[in-house]
Scaffold this motif. Sequence first.
Motif, PDB file in Angstrom:
ATOM      1  N   GLY A   1       6.838 -38.208 -24.404  1.00  0.00           N
ATOM      2  CA  GLY A   1       7.287 -36.892 -24.804  1.00  0.00           C
ATOM      3  C   GLY A   1       8.500 -36.425 -24.030  1.00  0.00           C
ATOM      4  O   GLY A   1       9.493 -37.140 -23.905  1.00  0.00           O
ATOM      5  N   ALA A   2       8.390 -35.175 -23.508  1.00  0.00           N
ATOM      6  CA  ALA A   2       9.505 -34.588 -22.750  1.00  0.00           C
ATOM      7  C   ALA A   2       9.838 -35.421 -21.523  1.00  0.00           C
ATOM      8  O   ALA A   2      11.007 -35.557 -21.145  1.00  0.00           O
ATOM      9  N   ASP A   3       8.800 -36.005 -20.876  1.00  0.00           N
ATOM     10  CA  ASP A   3       9.056 -36.839 -19.701  1.00  0.00           C
ATOM     11  C   ASP A   3       9.861 -38.078 -20.069  1.00  0.00           C
ATOM     12  O   ASP A   3      10.679 -38.560 -19.272  1.00  0.00           O
ATOM     13  N   ASP A   4       9.620 -38.596 -21.257  1.00  0.00           N
ATOM     14  CA  ASP A   4      10.374 -39.768 -21.697  1.00  0.00           C
ATOM     15  C   ASP A   4      11.847 -39.419 -21.880  1.00  0.00           C
ATOM     16  O   ASP A   4      12.733 -40.209 -21.546  1.00  0.00           O
ATOM     17  N   ASP A   5      12.125 -38.234 -22.408  1.00  0.00           N
ATOM     18  CA  ASP A   5      13.510 -37.782 -22.538  1.00  0.00           C
ATOM     19  C   ASP A   5      14.155 -37.641 -21.157  1.00  0.00           C
ATOM     20  O   ASP A   5      15.317 -38.017 -20.964  1.00  0.00           O
ATOM     21  N   LEU A   6      13.398 -37.088 -20.201  1.00  0.00           N
ATOM     22  CA  LEU A   6      13.921 -36.938 -18.842  1.00  0.00           C
ATOM     23  C   LEU A   6      14.195 -38.305 -18.231  1.00  0.00           C
ATOM     24  O   LEU A   6      15.237 -38.502 -17.586  1.00  0.00           O
ATOM     25  N   ARG A   7      13.302 -39.240 -18.456  1.00  0.00           N
ATOM     26  CA  ARG A   7      13.474 -40.584 -17.918  1.00  0.00           C
ATOM     27  C   ARG A   7      14.758 -41.228 -18.442  1.00  0.00           C
ATOM     28  O   ARG A   7      15.551 -41.774 -17.664  1.00  0.00           O
ATOM     29  N   ARG A   8      14.943 -41.174 -19.748  1.00  0.00           N
ATOM     30  CA  ARG A   8      16.150 -41.765 -20.338  1.00  0.00           C
ATOM     31  C   ARG A   8      17.399 -41.092 -19.802  1.00  0.00           C
ATOM     32  O   ARG A   8      18.408 -41.752 -19.495  1.00  0.00           O
TER      33      ARG A   8
ATOM     34  N   VAL B   1      17.818 -39.485 -16.904  1.00  0.00           N
ATOM     35  CA  VAL B   1      18.044 -39.802 -15.498  1.00  0.00           C
ATOM     36  C   VAL B   1      18.557 -41.223 -15.334  1.00  0.00           C
ATOM     37  O   VAL B   1      19.546 -41.481 -14.630  1.00  0.00           O
ATOM     38  N   MET B   2      17.892 -42.189 -15.983  1.00  0.00           N
ATOM     39  CA  MET B   2      18.267 -43.584 -15.793  1.00  0.00           C
ATOM     40  C   MET B   2      19.632 -43.887 -16.394  1.00  0.00           C
ATOM     41  O   MET B   2      20.358 -44.754 -15.896  1.00  0.00           O
ATOM     42  N   ARG B   3      20.011 -43.148 -17.447  1.00  0.00           N
ATOM     43  CA  ARG B   3      21.361 -43.314 -17.986  1.00  0.00           C
ATOM     44  C   ARG B   3      22.393 -42.860 -16.955  1.00  0.00           C
ATOM     45  O   ARG B   3      23.411 -43.525 -16.737  1.00  0.00           O
ATOM     46  N   LYS B   4      22.138 -41.722 -16.314  1.00  0.00           N
ATOM     47  CA  LYS B   4      23.060 -41.221 -15.286  1.00  0.00           C
ATOM     48  C   LYS B   4      23.155 -42.195 -14.109  1.00  0.00           C
ATOM     49  O   LYS B   4      24.246 -42.475 -13.599  1.00  0.00           O
ATOM     50  N   VAL B   5      21.999 -42.709 -13.674  1.00  0.00           N
ATOM     51  CA  VAL B   5      21.980 -43.634 -12.543  1.00  0.00           C
ATOM     52  C   VAL B   5      22.751 -44.908 -12.886  1.00  0.00           C
ATOM     53  O   VAL B   5      23.561 -45.400 -12.080  1.00  0.00           O
ATOM     54  N   ALA B   6      22.509 -45.444 -14.086  1.00  0.00           N
ATOM     55  CA  ALA B   6      23.181 -46.680 -14.479  1.00  0.00           C
ATOM     56  C   ALA B   6      24.688 -46.501 -14.543  1.00  0.00           C
ATOM     57  O   ALA B   6      25.449 -47.341 -14.041  1.00  0.00           O
ATOM     58  N   TRP B   7      25.148 -45.417 -15.136  1.00  0.00           N
ATOM     59  CA  TRP B   7      26.584 -45.193 -15.248  1.00  0.00           C
ATOM     60  C   TRP B   7      27.224 -44.904 -13.892  1.00  0.00           C
ATOM     61  O   TRP B   7      28.385 -45.253 -13.657  1.00  0.00           O
ATOM     62  N   ARG B   8      26.490 -44.263 -13.004  1.00  0.00           N
ATOM     63  CA  ARG B   8      27.029 -43.949 -11.686  1.00  0.00           C
ATOM     64  C   ARG B   8      27.123 -45.186 -10.794  1.00  0.00           C
ATOM     65  O   ARG B   8      28.131 -45.398 -10.116  1.00  0.00           O
TER      66      ARG B   8
ATOM     67  N   TRP C   1      24.687 -35.517  -7.611  1.00  0.00           N
ATOM     68  CA  TRP C   1      25.161 -35.701  -8.976  1.00  0.00           C
ATOM     69  C   TRP C   1      24.007 -35.722  -9.985  1.00  0.00           C
ATOM     70  O   TRP C   1      24.238 -35.864 -11.190  1.00  0.00           O
ATOM     71  N   LEU C   2      22.765 -35.589  -9.496  1.00  0.00           N
ATOM     72  CA  LEU C   2      21.605 -35.351 -10.357  1.00  0.00           C
ATOM     73  C   LEU C   2      21.151 -33.905 -10.176  1.00  0.00           C
ATOM     74  O   LEU C   2      21.339 -33.319  -9.098  1.00  0.00           O
ATOM     75  N   SER C   3      20.540 -33.336 -11.197  1.00  0.00           N
ATOM     76  CA  SER C   3      19.992 -31.983 -11.074  1.00  0.00           C
ATOM     77  C   SER C   3      18.771 -32.023 -10.147  1.00  0.00           C
ATOM     78  O   SER C   3      18.182 -33.091  -9.936  1.00  0.00           O
ATOM     79  N   PRO C   4      18.343 -30.894  -9.590  1.00  0.00           N
ATOM     80  CA  PRO C   4      17.147 -30.881  -8.741  1.00  0.00           C
ATOM     81  C   PRO C   4      15.932 -31.487  -9.434  1.00  0.00           C
ATOM     82  O   PRO C   4      15.152 -32.228  -8.809  1.00  0.00           O
ATOM     83  N   GLU C   5      15.747 -31.169 -10.722  1.00  0.00           N
ATOM     84  CA  GLU C   5      14.610 -31.726 -11.448  1.00  0.00           C
ATOM     85  C   GLU C   5      14.731 -33.238 -11.558  1.00  0.00           C
ATOM     86  O   GLU C   5      13.738 -33.965 -11.384  1.00  0.00           O
ATOM     87  N   GLU C   6      15.935 -33.729 -11.843  1.00  0.00           N
ATOM     88  CA  GLU C   6      16.152 -35.168 -11.984  1.00  0.00           C
ATOM     89  C   GLU C   6      15.945 -35.882 -10.650  1.00  0.00           C
ATOM     90  O   GLU C   6      15.324 -36.958 -10.601  1.00  0.00           O
TER      91      GLU C   6
ATOM     92  N   SER D   1      14.059 -34.942  -8.110  1.00  0.00           N
ATOM     93  CA  SER D   1      12.639 -34.937  -7.759  1.00  0.00           C
ATOM     94  C   SER D   1      11.862 -35.946  -8.589  1.00  0.00           C
ATOM     95  O   SER D   1      11.004 -36.679  -8.063  1.00  0.00           O
ATOM     96  N   TRP D   2      12.164 -36.002  -9.871  1.00  0.00           N
ATOM     97  CA  TRP D   2      11.445 -36.928 -10.745  1.00  0.00           C
ATOM     98  C   TRP D   2      11.683 -38.373 -10.323  1.00  0.00           C
ATOM     99  O   TRP D   2      10.742 -39.157 -10.169  1.00  0.00           O
ATOM    100  N   LEU D   3      12.956 -38.742 -10.131  1.00  0.00           N
ATOM    101  CA  LEU D   3      13.276 -40.127  -9.811  1.00  0.00           C
ATOM    102  C   LEU D   3      12.727 -40.520  -8.441  1.00  0.00           C
ATOM    103  O   LEU D   3      12.162 -41.608  -8.277  1.00  0.00           O
ATOM    104  N   GLN D   4      12.873 -39.645  -7.445  1.00  0.00           N
ATOM    105  CA  GLN D   4      12.361 -39.975  -6.121  1.00  0.00           C
ATOM    106  C   GLN D   4      10.846 -40.152  -6.155  1.00  0.00           C
ATOM    107  O   GLN D   4      10.294 -41.065  -5.527  1.00  0.00           O
ATOM    108  N   ALA D   5      10.158 -39.302  -6.917  1.00  0.00           N
ATOM    109  CA  ALA D   5       8.705 -39.428  -7.034  1.00  0.00           C
ATOM    110  C   ALA D   5       8.318 -40.746  -7.699  1.00  0.00           C
ATOM    111  O   ALA D   5       7.355 -41.420  -7.286  1.00  0.00           O
ATOM    112  N   GLN D   6       9.046 -41.149  -8.731  1.00  0.00           N
ATOM    113  CA  GLN D   6       8.770 -42.406  -9.418  1.00  0.00           C
ATOM    114  C   GLN D   6       8.932 -43.598  -8.473  1.00  0.00           C
ATOM    115  O   GLN D   6       8.077 -44.486  -8.417  1.00  0.00           O
TER     116      GLN D   6
END
Length: 457
Positions: A10-17, A19-26, A219-224, A226-231
């Motif tokens: 759901g919404a978490d899957d959208d957040l995952r995509r 975040v990981m798109r930003k990380v990959a491009w960066r 270069w990530l939002s606070p939500e992004e 937190s999510w990635l670090q937790a993962q």
Amino acid sequence: MSHAAARPTGADDDLRRQVMRKVAWRLSPFLGLLYFINYLDRTNISFAAPHGMNDALGFDKAAFGLASGLFFIGYLILEVPSNLALHRFGARRWIARIMVSWGIVAAAMAFVPNAGTMYGLRFLLGIAEAGFFPGIILYLTFWFPQEMRAKAVGLFMVAVPLSSMIGSPLSAWLITSGHHLLFGLEGWRFMFLVEGLPAILIGVVCWFFLTDRPRDAKWLSPEERSWLQAQMDAEHEATAQRHHVSVRESLTRGRVWALAFVYFGIVYGLYAVGFFLPTIVAGFQDTYGTEFSVIQQGLIVAIPFAFGAVAMVLWSRHGDRTGERVWHVAAPAIVGGIAIPIALYLNSPFTAMVAVTICTMGIMAALPTFWPLPTVFLSGAAAAAGIALINSIGNTAGFLGPYITGWLTDLTGSEKAGLWLVGVVMIAAGVVAVALRAAPASHDGAPVEPRYVGEGA
């Protein structure tokens, strides 16, 4: 077995995509650029060899192989300490330090007066660069979940064939156009100087561009963040709990050493072909009665690596998509090992290059699919030490491959014996990878998963 950090929905899957798109491009393009410069600086000696350097320094094939391979002795000595330092001090500082120091040494090779100085600088280049590659592999584990790691490593390591594909004609052009252009330097010396300077400049950029951990990523939002670090924290903690491997254990574990041999076989092929292919192509005139200019030789050398780049990206993506890891390493290693001796018995430059291209594709396909294996059962400082050990032992092939290939060529008067050995070592690496998959226990008797790679896939 499932991953510690389950796939969101759901919404978490959208957040995952997102975040990981930003990380990959960066990260992926920048890290690929670093490795492009890195690999070019360690292998451009192969293009200097037949175009003035060997004659100027009095190198025969064995002496050239020794100069090529001495890089890996310094590399081996400091690999593990350097990677532990990266884990302690952070990637941003340590990778910047590595790049600036290796760029200085690489550029200094333009001014070598004799063979002894070249030997010394190649050794120092390895010391300066120690920790770079395993440091990046470790760094990727801070940002990319296990199921995405082969693709991330593949995008990073595509710099290897690209550096040869682009670097070969670039080096040829610098040799021909830079002759006596600056300080009266011969073309091969001018090439060393020009190709060494970018490492210094990009090393300074590293200090400001790289981010050590997701929690530091402005270069990530606070939500992004937190999510990635937790993962990533959840995945690393689960890995540590499953395997309980200390730094000391990671350096003595039989599985780590077996993986080191697998990597040794792949790297043996990589550097034996990489360092000697320009010389082999330059020798087509004697072998087949053909004649190519320096620029044409550079373009011919680039062809196998162009196909290798495509194979590397597609094969690593296929490995992530299927979740199968062992045969994604073993199959290309075995195919490449079979192809390279066949090249010796073909009767035209075209057919010989087809076989060399197949071998190169096998090597390039095996490289990125190998590196997700150690990080499945190592984490934290143990991962830093284990990855560095595997890379160190594997890269002794970088010393032995060029040296033994050159020595056998001088001894027999032909490249056949050396390239036959390349094929045997690569096939052995593939066989060991398959054997490891069926191993029921570690060296100390502790149980291990039957599928030690591709968990959850």
